[in-house]
Design a protein around this motif. Structure first.
Motif, short mmCIF file in Angstrom:
data_model
loop_
_atom_site.label_atom_id
_atom_site.label_comp_id
_atom_site.label_asym_id
_atom_site.label_seq_id
_atom_site.Cartn_x
_atom_site.Cartn_y
_atom_site.Cartn_z
N GLY A 33 46.92 47.50 9.56
CA GLY A 33 47.63 47.46 10.83
C GLY A 33 47.52 46.09 11.46
O GLY A 33 46.68 45.28 11.08
N MET A 34 48.39 45.84 12.40
CA MET A 34 48.32 44.60 13.18
C MET A 34 48.47 44.95 14.64
O MET A 34 49.10 45.95 15.00
N GLY A 35 47.90 44.13 15.48
CA GLY A 35 47.94 44.44 16.90
C GLY A 35 47.90 43.22 17.78
O GLY A 35 47.69 42.10 17.32
N TRP A 36 48.13 43.48 19.04
CA TRP A 36 48.06 42.44 20.07
C TRP A 36 47.02 42.85 21.11
O TRP A 36 46.97 44.01 21.53
N PHE A 37 46.23 41.88 21.50
CA PHE A 37 45.25 42.05 22.55
C PHE A 37 45.46 40.93 23.56
O PHE A 37 46.13 39.95 23.27
N SER A 50 49.66 48.06 19.03
CA SER A 50 49.38 47.93 17.60
C SER A 50 50.43 48.68 16.80
O SER A 50 51.15 49.53 17.33
N ILE A 51 50.48 48.35 15.52
CA ILE A 51 51.44 49.00 14.62
C ILE A 51 50.80 49.21 13.27
O ILE A 51 50.12 48.32 12.75
N ARG A 52 50.95 50.40 12.74
CA ARG A 52 50.47 50.71 11.39
C ARG A 52 51.44 50.10 10.39
O ARG A 52 52.65 50.22 10.54
N ARG A 72 57.35 44.84 13.24
CA ARG A 72 56.75 44.11 12.13
C ARG A 72 57.80 43.74 11.10
O ARG A 72 58.86 44.35 11.01
N ASP A 73 57.49 42.70 10.35
CA ASP A 73 58.30 42.31 9.19
C ASP A 73 57.35 42.32 8.01
O ASP A 73 56.50 41.44 7.86
N ILE A 74 57.47 43.36 7.19
CA ILE A 74 56.52 43.54 6.10
C ILE A 74 56.59 42.39 5.11
O ILE A 74 55.56 41.90 4.65
N ALA A 75 57.77 41.94 4.79
CA ALA A 75 57.93 40.88 3.79
C ALA A 75 57.27 39.58 4.25
O ALA A 75 56.71 38.84 3.46
N LYS A 76 57.34 39.32 5.54
CA LYS A 76 56.77 38.09 6.08
C LYS A 76 55.34 38.26 6.54
O LYS A 76 54.70 37.28 6.94
N LYS A 77 54.84 39.50 6.50
CA LYS A 77 53.52 39.82 7.05
C LYS A 77 53.45 39.25 8.47
O LYS A 77 52.55 38.49 8.82
N ALA A 78 54.43 39.61 9.26
CA ALA A 78 54.53 39.13 10.62
C ALA A 78 54.63 40.30 11.59
O ALA A 78 55.13 41.37 11.25
N VAL A 79 54.15 40.08 12.79
CA VAL A 79 54.25 41.09 13.84
C VAL A 79 54.77 40.39 15.09
O VAL A 79 54.48 39.21 15.31
N GLN A 99 43.98 44.30 10.88
CA GLN A 99 42.95 45.09 10.23
C GLN A 99 43.37 45.20 8.78
O GLN A 99 44.39 45.84 8.47
N THR A 100 42.62 44.55 7.92
CA THR A 100 42.96 44.61 6.50
C THR A 100 42.48 45.93 5.91
O THR A 100 41.59 46.59 6.46
N VAL A 101 43.07 46.31 4.82
CA VAL A 101 42.71 47.56 4.17
C VAL A 101 41.24 47.51 3.77
O VAL A 101 40.77 46.54 3.17
N GLY A 102 40.51 48.54 4.14
CA GLY A 102 39.08 48.60 3.84
C GLY A 102 38.21 48.17 5.00
O GLY A 102 37.01 48.46 5.01
N ALA A 103 38.77 47.49 5.96
CA ALA A 103 37.99 47.07 7.13
C ALA A 103 37.93 48.21 8.13
O ALA A 103 38.85 49.01 8.24
N SER A 104 36.84 48.26 8.87
CA SER A 104 36.66 49.34 9.84
C SER A 104 37.32 49.04 11.17
O SER A 104 37.49 49.93 12.01
N ASN A 105 37.69 47.79 11.37
CA ASN A 105 38.31 47.41 12.64
C ASN A 105 39.11 46.13 12.40
O ASN A 105 39.21 45.65 11.27
N TYR A 106 39.68 45.61 13.46
CA TYR A 106 40.42 44.35 13.34
C TYR A 106 39.43 43.26 12.90
O TYR A 106 38.42 43.04 13.55
#
Length: 119
Positions: A33-37, A50-52, A72-79, A99-106
């Motif tokens: 996921g990616m998010g804004w704070f 945030s967005i899954r 999000r733009d999946i191809a560009k890995k952009a949010v 938050q990369t796959v396998g990570a518990s948080n951002y």
């Protein structure tokens, strides 16, 4: 090593709009996921939205619901964060995070971009 680069901040008047962008420098990582704070002067950093990555489910803080839209733009890995009807209380440094796959948080953060809204 993954790096996130934000852009799109600036100084606007209340009621104006801004669009923040965040792009990952590396393509070879898996995103959960990616998010804004954001962090205003003298305040703690707070969640904005945030967005899954898979499915595109979106989440918003109550303070921005109906005004901000994350995408999000999946191809560009952009949010992106489209911010409409900006208020002076939206003034803050906005941070992109992933938050990369396998990570518990951002676990990867951008450098931040300043958004200033004047009344």
């Amino acid at each position: 090593q993954v790096q996130l680069v934000e852009s799109g901040g600036g100084s606007v008047q209340a009621g104006d709009s801004l669009r923040l962008s965040c792009t990952a420098s590396a393509r070879t990582f898996s995103v959960y996921g990616m998010g804004w704070f954001r962090q205003a002067p003298g305040k703690e950093r707070e969640f904005v939205s945030s967005i899954r990555w898979s499915g595109g489910n979106t989440y918003y803080a109550d303070s921005v619901k109906g005004r901000f839209t994350i995408s999000r733009d999946i191809a560009k890995k952009a949010v992106y964060l489209q911010m409409n009807s900006l208020k002076p209380e939206d003034t803050a440094v906005y941070y992109c995070a992933t938050q990369t796959v396998g990570a518990s948080n951002y676990n990867v953060w951008g450098q931040g971009t300043q958004v200033t809204v004047s009344s």
